[in-house]
Scaffold this motif. Structure first.
Motif, short mmCIF file in Angstrom:
data_model
loop_
_atom_site.label_atom_id
_atom_site.label_comp_id
_atom_site.label_asym_id
_atom_site.label_seq_id
_atom_site.Cartn_x
_atom_site.Cartn_y
_atom_site.Cartn_z
N GLY B 3 0.83 -1.21 0.00
CA GLY B 3 0.00 0.00 0.00
C GLY B 3 0.86 1.25 0.00
O GLY B 3 0.58 2.22 -0.72
N LYS B 6 2.48 1.68 -3.42
CA LYS B 6 1.49 2.15 -4.39
C LYS B 6 1.22 3.65 -4.22
O LYS B 6 1.12 4.40 -5.20
CB LYS B 6 0.17 1.37 -4.24
N SER B 7 1.12 4.07 -2.96
CA SER B 7 0.83 5.49 -2.71
C SER B 7 2.00 6.38 -3.14
O SER B 7 1.81 7.47 -3.69
CB SER B 7 0.54 5.73 -1.22
N ALA B 10 2.03 6.61 -6.83
CA ALA B 10 0.98 7.54 -7.25
C ALA B 10 1.46 8.98 -7.07
O ALA B 10 1.21 9.85 -7.91
CB ALA B 10 -0.29 7.30 -6.43
N ALA B 11 2.22 9.24 -5.99
CA ALA B 11 2.74 10.58 -5.75
C ALA B 11 3.75 10.97 -6.82
O ALA B 11 3.78 12.11 -7.30
CB ALA B 11 3.37 10.66 -4.36
N GLN B 16 -3.56 10.70 -7.52
CA GLN B 16 -3.94 9.77 -6.45
C GLN B 16 -5.45 9.83 -6.26
O GLN B 16 -6.05 10.90 -6.39
CB GLN B 16 -3.18 10.14 -5.16
N GLN B 20 -8.00 7.02 -1.26
CA GLN B 20 -6.72 6.44 -0.83
C GLN B 20 -5.89 7.48 -0.06
O GLN B 20 -5.26 7.17 0.94
CB GLN B 20 -5.95 5.96 -2.07
N ARG B 21 -5.91 8.72 -0.56
CA ARG B 21 -5.16 9.79 0.08
C ARG B 21 -5.65 9.98 1.52
O ARG B 21 -4.85 10.06 2.47
CB ARG B 21 -5.35 11.10 -0.69
N GLN B 23 -7.18 7.84 3.40
CA GLN B 23 -6.83 6.66 4.21
C GLN B 23 -5.37 6.74 4.66
O GLN B 23 -5.05 6.50 5.82
CB GLN B 23 -7.05 5.41 3.37
N ASP B 24 -4.46 7.12 3.72
CA ASP B 24 -3.04 7.22 4.06
C ASP B 24 -2.82 8.24 5.17
O ASP B 24 -2.05 8.02 6.09
CB ASP B 24 -2.22 7.63 2.83
N PHE B 33 6.63 6.16 4.36
CA PHE B 33 6.46 6.92 3.12
C PHE B 33 7.74 7.66 2.74
O PHE B 33 8.14 7.69 1.58
CB PHE B 33 5.31 7.93 3.29
#
Lengths: 374, 57
Positions: B3, B6-7, B10-11, B16, B20-21, B23-24, B33
Motif C-alpha cells: 500500500g 502504491k501510494s 501515485a505521488a 492519487q 486512498q489519500r 486513508q493514508d 512513506f
C-alpha cells in the motif's frame, strides 16, 4: 461535427503557412556539420510535435466553447475528480517527453564528446574582438571588425557589396573534414561565440574554459556574432569562419607560422620612424579606434582623448606601460597578450605622433619586448 | 507495505485517488512513506541514466 471539420481545416492551414514561413528563411539553418543537421532534425521533430499538440488542444477547446455554449442551453458538469482522466492527461505528456528526450540525449552526448581532436583552437573573447590561438602550432591572431567606423557613424554610405557589421580583418581559418576542438575563455567579461551554421553558441567566461568541437563538411564562409551582451561595442565583434580544404589549410598555417617567426626576428632590429608610423596606424585602426576614435578624440569620460593628452605627451614610459598593462578598474584592457612587441611599439609611436601629437619620439619593439619579459 | 509503495508511486506520477489519500493520512505513519520516497527517487535516477545510456548507443 461540421465545426470540428472547420477547426481541423484551420489547423491544416496554420501548419501549411508555418511550412511556408520555415522554407523562407525564418527557420534555423541546417548547417554544415553532421551535428548541426542532427540538431536541426531534432528541432523540426519537436516543433511539429508542439504544433500538433497546439492544434489538438486548442481545437478541442474552441470546439467545446462553441458547441456547448450557454445560449444553446448547455449545462456545466459538476464533478470533483476523475482518476482515469487524470492518469490519461499525465501519461500522454510523459510519453511525449520521453519520446523527445531519447533522440535529444543521443545528440547531446555526441556534442559533449570533444575527445580525439585533430586540431585545438583556443577562442578568447575580449572587449570587443576575438582572439584565436592555434594551440601548439605557433599561430595566433586577433580578429577585429572590418566595417569602417565612418560607415557605422553614417558619415559615408554603407558598402552594399560587403557584409556590413559581419566582416572581419582576420577570419578564423579551419580545415574541412577534421575534428577541431575549441577551448573558450575570456579576458574580461562574458561573451558568447555564436556561429549558427556550425550549431555552436558557447559562452566565453573569464577564468573558465568551455569546450566544444566541429567537423565541418563543406568549405565556405560562415558568419556569426557575439551572443552575450558584453558592453558598448557588443554589436561590433562579429565572427567569420573560413572553412577550406585540408591542403589549403596546411599551407595557410605554414605561411602564418613563417610570418610569426619573421615578426619575432624583427623585434631585435632598429625600426625606422616611418615604418613604425605605418604599422601603428594599422594597429590603431583595428584595435584602438572603437574607443579612442579616428581622430584620437576619445569619448570622455570613459574613453579619454589621446590627441593633446598631457600625461601621454609628457611620459612615454607611462604611455607604453598603459598599453601593455591596461588601466585597472577602467575600460582600457591590457594588450600584453593581444598585441606583439612590434605592434605595441608601433601603436605607441603612432599615438605619440598623430593628430598634432608631435613628440617626435619613437618606441622600439626591443624596448617593449624587454618590458614584457620583466 | 504494498500500500505504501502504491501510494508513493501515485505521488511520483502525480495522480492519487481521493479515498486512498484520506486513508493514508488517517491511518499511515510518515516514516515508511519517507523511506519509500527516497528509495524510489534513487530508482528514478537510475532509470533516467539507463535511458540516457541506451539512447546514445
Amino acid at each position: 461535427m461540421r465545426t470540428l471539420l472547420v477547426l481541423l481545416a484551420g489547423g491544416g492551414l496554420l501548419a501549411g503557412s508555418l511550412q511556408t514561413a520555415l522554407a523562407n528563411g525564418w527557420n534555423m539553418p541546417v548547417g554544415v556539420t553532421e551535428l548541426s543537421g542532427e540538431i536541426y532534425s531534432l528541432h523540426m521533430i519537436i516543433f511539429w510535435i508542439c504544433v500538433a499538440i497546439g492544434v489538438v488542444v486548442f481545437g478541442v477547446m474552441f470546439y467545446s466553447l462553441f458547441r456547448f455554449r450557454r445560449s444553446k442551453g448547455a449545462k456545466a458538469a459538476n464533478f470533483h475528480e476523475n482518476t482515469l482522466v487524470e492518469v490519461i492527461w499525465t501519461a500522454i505528456p510523459l510519453l511525449i517527453l520521453v519520446g523527445m528526450a531519447v533522440p535529444a540525449t543521443a545528440t547531446l552526448k555526441k556534442m559533449y564528446d570533444a575527445s580525439d581532436a585533430d586540431l585545438d583552437v583556443m577562442i578568447i573573447g575580449q572587449q570587443w574582438r576575438w582572439r584565436y590561438d592555434y594551440l601548439g602550432e605557433g599561430v595566433a591572431m586577433t580578429s577585429n571588425l572590418a566595417t569602417p567606423r565612418t560607415q557605422i557613424r553614417g558619415d559615408e554610405p554603407i558598402d552594399a557589396s560587403a557584409n556590413y557589421l559581419l566582416e572581419v580583418d582576420e577570419p578564423l581559418v579551419l580545415p574541412v573534414g577534421q575534428k577541431v576542438r575549441f577551448l573558450f575563455t575570456s579576458d574580461d567579461v562574458i561573451h558568447s561565440w555564436w556561429v549558427p551554421e556550425l550549431a555552436i553558441k558557447q559562452d566565453t567566461v573569464p577564468g573558465f574554459i568551455n569546450e566544444n568541437w566541429v567537423r565541418i563538411d563543406e568549405p565556405g564562409i560562415y558568419r556569426g556574432q557575439c551572443a552575450e551582451l558584453c558592453g558598448v561595442d557588443h554589436a561590433f565583434m562579429p565572427i567569420v569562419v573560413r572553412a577550406v580544404e585540408e591542403e589549403e589549410f596546411e599551407a595557410w598555417l605554414a605561411s602564418r607560422r613563417e610570418a610569426a617567426e619573421e615578426e619575432a626576428m624583427g623585434i631585435d632590429r632598429e625600426w625606422q620612424m616611418s615604418e613604425l608610423m605605418e604599422r601603428g596606424e594599422q594597429v590603431y585602426g583595428s584595435v584602438c579606434v572603437s574607443c579612442h576614435q579616428q581622430e584620437g578624440t576619445g569619448n570622455p569620460p570613459a574613453f579619454p582623448a589621446l590627441a593633446g593628452n598631457e600625461q601621454l605627451l609628457s611620459d612615454a614610459d607611462w604611455h607604453t606601460s598603459t598599453v601593455i598593462n591596461g588601466v585597472s578598474g577602467a575600460a582600457m584592457p591590457a594588450f600584453r597578450n593581444t598585441l606583439n612587441p612590434v605592434e605595441i611599439a608601433a601603436v605607441v609611436t603612432y599615438t605619440r605622433n598623430a593628430w598634432g601629437n608631435d613628440t617626435g619620439d619613437s618606441v622600439q619593439p626591443s624596448e617593449v619586448a624587454e618590458r614584457l619579459s620583466d | 507495505m504494498w500500500g505504501v509503495i502504491k501510494s508513493v508511486l501515485a505521488a511520483f506520477f502525480g495522480v492519487q485517488k481521493e479515498g486512498q489519500r484520506r486513508q493514508d493520512f488517517e491511518q499511515g505513519r510518515p516514516v515508511p512513506f519517507l523511506v519509500a520516497g527516497v528509495l524510489m527517487a534513487l530508482v528514478l535516477v537510475g532509470l533516467v541514466a539507463l535511458v540516457a545510456v541506451l539512447a546514445s548507443r
